[in-house]
Design an enzyme around this catalytic site. Structure first.
Site, mmCIF file in Angstrom:
data_model
loop_
_atom_site.group_PDB
_atom_site.id
_atom_site.type_symbol
_atom_site.label_atom_id
_atom_site.label_comp_id
_atom_site.label_asym_id
_atom_site.label_seq_id
_atom_site.Cartn_x
_atom_site.Cartn_y
_atom_site.Cartn_z
ATOM 1 N N THR A 27 0.841 -1.196 0.000
ATOM 2 C CA THR A 27 0.000 0.000 0.000
ATOM 3 C C THR A 27 0.880 1.250 0.000
ATOM 4 O O THR A 27 1.763 1.382 0.844
ATOM 5 C CB THR A 27 -0.940 -0.050 1.219
ATOM 6 O OG1 THR A 27 -1.885 -1.093 0.975
ATOM 7 C CG2 THR A 27 -1.668 1.254 1.456
ATOM 8 N N HIS A 176 -7.591 -10.668 -1.682
ATOM 9 C CA HIS A 176 -6.981 -10.296 -0.393
ATOM 10 C C HIS A 176 -7.813 -10.910 0.734
ATOM 11 O O HIS A 176 -8.831 -10.367 1.149
ATOM 12 C CB HIS A 176 -6.922 -8.777 -0.262
ATOM 13 C CG HIS A 176 -6.012 -8.288 0.842
ATOM 14 N ND1 HIS A 176 -5.630 -9.083 1.913
ATOM 15 C CD2 HIS A 176 -5.402 -7.084 1.042
ATOM 16 C CE1 HIS A 176 -4.831 -8.385 2.719
ATOM 17 N NE2 HIS A 176 -4.680 -7.174 2.212
ATOM 18 N N ASN A 179 -4.748 -10.171 6.642
ATOM 19 C CA ASN A 179 -4.466 -8.921 7.363
ATOM 20 C C ASN A 179 -5.657 -8.217 8.019
ATOM 21 O O ASN A 179 -5.680 -6.988 8.136
ATOM 22 C CB ASN A 179 -3.700 -7.952 6.449
ATOM 23 C CG ASN A 179 -2.354 -8.525 6.056
ATOM 24 O OD1 ASN A 179 -1.899 -9.495 6.667
ATOM 25 N ND2 ASN A 179 -1.707 -7.958 5.053
ATOM 26 N N TYR A 181 -8.753 -7.823 7.077
ATOM 27 C CA TYR A 181 -9.765 -7.150 6.238
ATOM 28 C C TYR A 181 -10.997 -8.039 6.094
ATOM 29 O O TYR A 181 -11.089 -9.100 6.721
ATOM 30 C CB TYR A 181 -9.131 -6.737 4.903
ATOM 31 C CG TYR A 181 -8.030 -5.723 5.135
ATOM 32 C CD1 TYR A 181 -8.328 -4.471 5.690
ATOM 33 C CD2 TYR A 181 -6.699 -6.030 4.886
ATOM 34 C CE1 TYR A 181 -7.321 -3.551 5.967
ATOM 35 C CE2 TYR A 181 -5.687 -5.108 5.164
ATOM 36 C CZ TYR A 181 -6.002 -3.867 5.708
ATOM 37 O OH TYR A 181 -5.023 -2.967 5.992
ATOM 38 N N ASN A 236 -4.661 -5.503 12.359
ATOM 39 C CA ASN A 236 -6.021 -4.969 12.362
ATOM 40 C C ASN A 236 -6.939 -5.701 13.336
ATOM 41 O O ASN A 236 -8.108 -5.932 13.053
ATOM 42 C CB ASN A 236 -6.601 -4.959 10.934
ATOM 43 C CG ASN A 236 -5.895 -3.940 10.061
ATOM 44 O OD1 ASN A 236 -5.705 -2.791 10.471
ATOM 45 N ND2 ASN A 236 -5.474 -4.341 8.870
HETATM 46 C C1 8OZ Z 1 -0.337 -1.041 5.172
HETATM 47 C C2 8OZ Z 1 -1.115 0.097 5.247
HETATM 48 C C3 8OZ Z 1 -2.401 0.064 4.779
HETATM 49 C C4 8OZ Z 1 -2.910 -1.109 4.248
HETATM 50 C C5 8OZ Z 1 -2.378 -4.836 4.189
HETATM 51 C C6 8OZ Z 1 -3.437 -3.469 2.518
HETATM 52 O O1 8OZ Z 1 -1.806 -4.906 5.283
HETATM 53 C C7 8OZ Z 1 -2.668 -3.510 3.584
HETATM 54 C C8 8OZ Z 1 -2.120 -2.262 4.182
HETATM 55 C C9 8OZ Z 1 -0.832 -2.206 4.652
HETATM 56 O O2 8OZ Z 1 -2.727 -5.847 3.591
#
Ligand code: 8OZ
Length: 365
Positions: A27, A176, A179, A181, A236
């Site tokens: 990112t 994806h 992480n 999400y 996250n």
């Molecule tokens: C760092 C900052 C914002 C998003 C991920 C898409 O960790 C990210 C991400 C990484 O998969």
């Protein structure tokens, strides 16, 4: 330890990669108007085309799927046209590139959401964490739980993103699923507290990620569909009580769908590899397609893991930010440029397209 295998070609689906070094999705928050890749992105990805495979930065499949400012999308004609310039440049230089399809779920802020609404999640539980919005880090917003009737629309957004990525010239797509999400939010029981058919058992929690991958396979073919997972990452605010059983199930199903690769973040994303026990080797053996290993790999560790056949490909992240010619540098055993964390997210050419190749650095001496 021979490092040779890293530099050998590898057949991935219908394309032959020049080597086994993968540029991880990174990112960079430089897509400004309309969340279209910036012209500098053409240069940035083009400079790194000697990676065996490039994976694009995470790219939202809808406005609802966006969680940080200035990340690119793959849901408008302008975004497709912007990405086409990137894929053309990479292909002109003999590289291959996949696009990473992203929905952030609860890791978002009302400022980024359609009509400034609440971000969506499996359950209405706010993550402990921050996002980058309005030029600063802010707490993520309180999410709302998705209605059952909204789920087909999310799957369709991924499907459209996959079709658009192929229209933009990508060699394939990576779902994806990592992480913390949306897809991981559904899969992990520390986040998903639903009581309907998408919550509770491992089968129910894994349903969304598997329905998304299946829909993407139906759209672009299994030979062009990979997925990223991060079984034990705490990124996250993610957690699960039994990741081995969860990911054994997910990987068995991805196998049945014949995905071309699984891309596994081993340990804590961008952090320690040994944060929690997990048997990555057994996951690698379970899966019949390619295994891309990621997280904190050095040349030594990459060479060791490839020699032991514990992975097919190795993804490097930060090292590719600061070394456009990383493959050549590793091959020569040359020194690597240090990366500058201050320019990872947002800004312009500085820390993006201005890291020198070995050749440029030597010429400047
Ligand atoms: C760092 C900052 C914002 C998003 C991920 C898409 O960790 C990210 C991400 C990484 O998969």
């Amino acid at each position: 330890m021979s490092t040779a295998k890293l530099f050998e070609p590898y057949k991935l689906g219908s394309v032959t990669l020049a080597n086994r070094a993968v540029m991880a999705p990174l990112t960079r928050n430089r897509a400004l108007a309309g969340f279209v890749p910036n012209p500098l992105a053409v240069e940035y990805y083009g400079q790194r085309a000697s990676a065996g495979l490039l994976i694009s930065e995470a790219t939202q499949v809808s406005q609802q799927g966006q969680g940080y400012q200035d990340t690119p999308g793959i849901y408008s004609q302008e975004q497709i046209a912007g990405w086409r310039k990137v894929t053309d440049r990479v292909h002109e230089r003999g590289g291959h590139i996949y696009l990473q399809l992203w929905h952030v779920g609860r890791i978002s802020h009302t400022d980024l959401q359609p009509n400034n609404g609440a971000p969506v999640a499996p359950s209405a539980i706010r993550a402990k964490g921050k996002t980058f919005v309005g030029g600063t880090f802010a707490d993520v917003s309180e999410p709302r739980a998705l209605e059952l009737a909204e789920i087909p629309g999310i799957i369709d957004d991924f499907k459209r993103g996959a079709a658009n990525a192929i229209a933009a010239g990508f060699d394939g797509v990576e779902v994806h699923g990592a992480n913390g999400y949306l897809l991981e939010q559904f899969a992990k029981d520390g986040i998903n507290k639903r009581t309907d058919s998408y919550g509770g058992s491992i089968e129910n929690r894994a349903k969304l990620i598997l329905e998304v991958s299946q829909a993407v396979v139906a759209e672009v073919g299994a030979a062009r569909t990979g997925i990223r997972i991060s079984p034990v990452t705490p990124a996250n605010d993610a957690s699960d009580s039994n990741p081995q059983a969860l990911y054994d199930h997910i990987v068995d199903q991805l196998n049945a769908q014949k995905l071309v690769y699984i891309h596994v973040v081993e340990g804590a994303t961008g952090g320690p590899r040994d944060i929690a026990p997990f048997d990555y080797k057994s996951l690698r053996k379970r899966f019949k397609g390619a295994y891309i290993a990621n997280n904190g790999y050095s040349l030594d560790l990459a060479s060791q893991v490839l020699a032991a056949d514990d992975a097919d490909l190795i993804a490097f992240g930060k090292l590719f930010i600061s070394n456009p010619d990383l493959v050549e540098r590793l091959k020569q055993g040359a020194p690597l440029n240090d990366f500058d964390k201050a320019t990872f997210y947002g800004g312009g050419a500085k820390g993006y397209t201005d890291y020198p190749t070995l050749e440029a650095a030597q010429a400047a001496q």
